[in-house]
Design a protein around this motif. Structure first.
Motif, PDB file in Angstrom:
ATOM      1  N   LYS A   4       0.787  -1.213   0.047  1.00 11.77           N
ATOM      2  CA  LYS A   4      -0.021  -0.178   0.025  1.00 11.77           C
ATOM      3  C   LYS A   4       0.893   1.210  -0.051  1.00 11.77           C
ATOM      4  N   GLY A   5       1.908   1.198   0.479  1.00  8.57           N
ATOM      5  CA  GLY A   5       2.868   2.358   0.562  1.00  8.57           C
ATOM      6  C   GLY A   5       3.754   2.693  -0.952  1.00  8.57           C
ATOM      7  N   ARG A   6       3.699   1.775  -1.942  1.00  7.49           N
ATOM      8  CA  ARG A   6       4.279   1.918  -2.975  1.00  7.49           C
ATOM      9  C   ARG A   6       4.056   3.241  -3.938  1.00  7.49           C
ATOM     10  N   ARG A   7       2.932   3.825  -3.747  1.00  5.79           N
ATOM     11  CA  ARG A   7       2.423   4.999  -4.565  1.00  5.79           C
ATOM     12  C   ARG A   7       2.575   6.332  -3.642  1.00  5.79           C
ATOM     13  N   ASP A   8       3.178   6.067  -2.506  1.00  2.00           N
ATOM     14  CA  ASP A   8       3.494   7.322  -1.510  1.00  2.00           C
ATOM     15  C   ASP A   8       4.587   8.238  -1.938  1.00  2.00           C
ATOM     16  N   PHE A   9       5.102   7.919  -3.304  1.00  2.00           N
ATOM     17  CA  PHE A   9       6.225   8.636  -3.770  1.00  2.00           C
ATOM     18  C   PHE A   9       6.130   9.033  -5.105  1.00  2.00           C
ATOM     19  N   LEU A  10       4.697   9.197  -5.636  1.00  2.00           N
ATOM     20  CA  LEU A  10       4.233   9.514  -7.110  1.00  2.00           C
ATOM     21  C   LEU A  10       4.062  11.044  -7.000  1.00  2.00           C
ATOM     22  N   LYS A  11       4.131  12.057  -6.124  1.00  3.01           N
ATOM     23  CA  LYS A  11       3.775  13.270  -6.006  1.00  3.01           C
ATOM     24  C   LYS A  11       4.431  14.243  -7.197  1.00  3.01           C
ATOM     25  N   ILE A  12       4.143  14.299  -8.171  1.00  3.66           N
ATOM     26  CA  ILE A  12       4.592  15.158  -9.150  1.00  3.66           C
ATOM     27  C   ILE A  12       3.810  16.139  -9.516  1.00  3.66           C
ATOM     28  N   ALA A  13       4.098  17.614  -9.635  1.00  6.19           N
ATOM     29  CA  ALA A  13       3.190  18.440 -10.139  1.00  6.19           C
ATOM     30  C   ALA A  13       3.092  18.429 -11.719  1.00  6.19           C
ATOM     31  N   VAL A  14       1.586  18.668 -11.963  1.00  6.36           N
ATOM     32  CA  VAL A  14       1.254  18.820 -13.317  1.00  6.36           C
ATOM     33  C   VAL A  14       1.773  19.875 -13.887  1.00  6.36           C
ATOM     34  N   GLY A 169      11.704  -6.675  -8.379  1.00  9.51           N
ATOM     35  CA  GLY A 169      13.268  -7.305  -8.540  1.00  9.51           C
ATOM     36  C   GLY A 169      13.890  -7.002  -7.084  1.00  9.51           C
ATOM     37  N   PHE A 170      15.210  -6.325  -7.747  1.00  5.08           N
ATOM     38  CA  PHE A 170      16.202  -5.916  -6.382  1.00  5.08           C
ATOM     39  C   PHE A 170      16.793  -4.624  -6.613  1.00  5.08           C
ATOM     40  N   ALA A 171      16.746  -3.899  -5.705  1.00  2.00           N
ATOM     41  CA  ALA A 171      17.408  -2.726  -5.791  1.00  2.00           C
ATOM     42  C   ALA A 171      18.806  -2.790  -4.660  1.00  2.00           C
ATOM     43  N   TRP A 172      19.643  -1.901  -4.997  1.00  2.00           N
ATOM     44  CA  TRP A 172      20.828  -1.808  -4.209  1.00  2.00           C
ATOM     45  C   TRP A 172      21.664  -0.626  -4.134  1.00  2.00           C
ATOM     46  N   ARG A 173      22.204  -0.189  -3.387  1.00  5.78           N
ATOM     47  CA  ARG A 173      23.003   1.054  -3.214  1.00  5.78           C
ATOM     48  C   ARG A 173      24.349   0.744  -3.859  1.00  5.78           C
ATOM     49  N   SER A 174      24.929   2.022  -4.091  1.00  8.71           N
ATOM     50  CA  SER A 174      26.511   2.049  -4.984  1.00  8.71           C
ATOM     51  C   SER A 174      27.584   1.085  -3.984  1.00  8.71           C
ATOM     52  N   GLU A 175      27.419   1.045  -2.721  1.00  5.92           N
ATOM     53  CA  GLU A 175      28.288   0.188  -2.152  1.00  5.92           C
ATOM     54  C   GLU A 175      28.331  -1.024  -2.546  1.00  5.92           C
ATOM     55  N   ALA A 267      12.357  -5.059  -4.093  1.00  3.79           N
ATOM     56  CA  ALA A 267      11.614  -3.869  -4.381  1.00  3.79           C
ATOM     57  C   ALA A 267      10.617  -3.736  -5.679  1.00  3.79           C
ATOM     58  N   TYR A 268       9.784  -2.857  -5.592  1.00  4.40           N
ATOM     59  CA  TYR A 268       8.842  -2.187  -6.755  1.00  4.40           C
ATOM     60  C   TYR A 268       9.644  -1.431  -7.910  1.00  4.40           C
ATOM     61  N   ASN A 269       9.579  -1.542  -9.073  1.00  4.05           N
ATOM     62  CA  ASN A 269      10.570  -0.954  -9.831  1.00  4.05           C
ATOM     63  C   ASN A 269       9.957   0.643  -9.752  1.00  4.05           C
ATOM     64  N   GLY A 270       8.774   1.011  -9.689  1.00  2.85           N
ATOM     65  CA  GLY A 270       8.366   2.395  -9.517  1.00  2.85           C
ATOM     66  C   GLY A 270       8.766   3.145  -8.509  1.00  2.85           C
ATOM     67  N   ASP A 271       9.141   2.423  -7.225  1.00  2.00           N
ATOM     68  CA  ASP A 271       9.447   2.934  -6.146  1.00  2.00           C
ATOM     69  C   ASP A 271      11.141   3.606  -6.516  1.00  2.00           C
ATOM     70  N   ILE A 272      11.926   2.774  -7.166  1.00  2.00           N
ATOM     71  CA  ILE A 272      13.040   2.969  -7.469  1.00  2.00           C
ATOM     72  C   ILE A 272      13.337   4.061  -8.601  1.00  2.00           C
ATOM     73  N   VAL A 273      12.191   4.298  -9.489  1.00  2.00           N
ATOM     74  CA  VAL A 273      12.255   5.519 -10.393  1.00  2.00           C
ATOM     75  C   VAL A 273      12.032   6.423  -9.667  1.00  2.00           C
ATOM     76  N   ARG A 274      11.343   6.575  -8.524  1.00  2.00           N
ATOM     77  CA  ARG A 274      11.106   7.902  -7.710  1.00  2.00           C
ATOM     78  C   ARG A 274      12.303   8.267  -7.137  1.00  2.00           C
ATOM     79  N   LEU A 275      12.928   7.057  -6.432  1.00  2.00           N
ATOM     80  CA  LEU A 275      14.190   7.037  -5.452  1.00  2.00           C
ATOM     81  C   LEU A 275      15.190   7.752  -6.196  1.00  2.00           C
ATOM     82  N   ARG A 276      15.452   7.512  -7.533  1.00  2.00           N
ATOM     83  CA  ARG A 276      16.536   8.104  -8.263  1.00  2.00           C
ATOM     84  C   ARG A 276      16.606   9.440  -8.402  1.00  2.00           C
ATOM     85  N   GLY A 277      15.294  10.046  -8.329  1.00  2.00           N
ATOM     86  CA  GLY A 277      15.064  11.643  -8.450  1.00  2.00           C
ATOM     87  C   GLY A 277      15.667  12.274  -7.161  1.00  2.00           C
TER      88      GLY A 277
END
Length: 386
Positions: A4-14, A169-175, A267-277
């Motif tokens: 249920k939290g995966r959409r919490d990071f999709l706040k972009i202004a129109v 899939g899986f997300a990981w930090r640069s370390e 992780a869900y890919n959409g979350d990582i798309v947001r996190l990259r920003g």
């Protein structure tokens, strides 16, 4: 897929879409005039189909969707196109699709269109909570990619149409310089990866996701729910458990990856798309054994009061130009194949659209009985108890 939290990071202004007429949506893209001409050709074709299936629309529409999961300006455009007053288009949001199911089961929800994850479509279909879609009223359905037709959760493709899709899939930090390429790293205690990143790895809270990935590691079919396979899965998860930071949803692994308490996360890919920003030092991939393709789906409740308007809205969202604008805005993949030429940059992003060779190895969340769901719950309780 269903967190249920995966959409919490999709706040972009129109920006600059409000007030456009549907014919002008294609102008929202930076693509060539040839692309825009192609959109107009496609829309001309569907106009012919629409003229054959014109229905009188009710002057009201109620939609229920995940939070931050649409370009709101498109609601204004839909109003202009249909003549349904904008203040009579009620758009509301939810965080938990299971609550939506509860409301549908109680009856009289008042909603005309609901967006449900695949597993909820399966439940709602079996409980006769959904109306059968009239495809003649949705001519844009012709643009849906073949692989999203007749899905296992709606095998006759009667009650749902995919709205957007994504992958797990899986997300990981640069370390984590070696990245995550195989499930051997995630599940095999003899692999140095688990020891190296002990207590810095998280798996999803969603049991089905965890179990399906464990099956893939074992070389099992994700639809194999035999007791022997479930016992093998349990043993794999118990062996993995001491190395985990925990089972986490978006609200935990997202900030964990950002601040460094988590190095690797299912992780869900959409979350990582947001996190990259917000944080560039994060990567995402589907391992070589495969991963989940999850879908969110457009459905009409069985007792929807404005079914003609509901069909018109679904058809609108499947318009190639509209779907492309919407997908580009929210950052999720569209199943509308005719949209893809307008979002080429997104198509080239493997986080949003996994490479074709990987997609061939991916699976949809299986459709299971209530008995299997109980077994899944019991298995995960036993694993977490250690």
């Amino acid at each position: 897929m269903v967190d249920k939290g995966r959409r919490d990071f999709l706040k972009i202004a129109v920006a600059g879409v409000a007030g456009l007429a549907i014919g002008g949506v294609s102008g929202f893209f930076s693509g060539s005039s040839a692309y825009q001409r192609r959109i107009l050709e496609l829309e001309s074709e569907i106009e012919k189909l629409k003229s054959q299936t014109q229905a009188v629309l009710e002057k009201e529409l109620r939609v229920w969707n995940w939070s931050y999961y649409i370009n709101d300006a498109l609601l204004d455009i839909f109003s202009e196109q249909t003549g349904i007053p904008r203040d009579r288009i009620i758009y509301e949001e939810f965080e938990d699709p299971n609550y939506v199911l509860t409301k549908l089961e109680a009856g009289g929800s008042g909603y005309d269109v609901v967006i449900l994850p695949d597993y909820c479509v399966d439940i709602a279909r079996k409980k006769a909570l959904l109306a059968e879609l009239d495809k003649k009223m949705i001519p844009n359905v012709k643009f849906i990619d073949e692989k999203f037709r007749n899905p296992p959760y709606d095998p006759e493709w009667r009650f749902s149409i995919v709205y957007m899709w994504g992958s797990t899939g899986f997300a990981w930090r640069s370390e984590v310089e070696e990245g995550v390429t195989t499930l051997e790293q995630i599940f095999n205690p003899d692999h140095e990866f688990l020891q190296k990143y002990k207590k810095k790895i998280s798996m999803l809270e969603e049991a089905m996701e965890v179990i399906c990935f464990a099956k893939a590691y074992l070389g099992k079919d994700v639809n194999d729910w035999s007791d022997s396979t479930l016992q093998e899965v349990k043993e794999v998860l118990l062996a993995q458990r001491p190395y985990l930071a925990g089972y986490m949803g978006t609200e935990k692994y997202y900030p964990g990856l950002k601040i460094g308490t988590i190095y690797v996360a299912q992780a869900y890919n959409g979350d990582i798309v947001r996190l990259r920003g917000e944080f560039e030092s994060v990567s995402f991939a589907v391992p070589e054994e495969g991963g989940t393709i999850w879908t969110d789906n457009l459905c009409i409740p069985k007792d929807a009061p404005h079914k003609n308007s509901a069909h018109a809205f679904i058809n609108f969202l499947l318009d190639p130009a509209v779907s492309a604008v919407n997908s580009e805005f929210i950052g999720y993949a569209t199943p509308v194949k005719a949209s893809w030429q307008f979002i080429e940059e997104m198509l080239e992003d493997p986080v949003i659209y996994p490479p074709e060779e990987i997609q061939k190895k991916m699976w949809l969340i299986p459709s299971v009985s209530d008995e299997i769901r109980r077994k899944i719950t019991k298995l995960m309780l036993e694993v977490k108890a250690g």
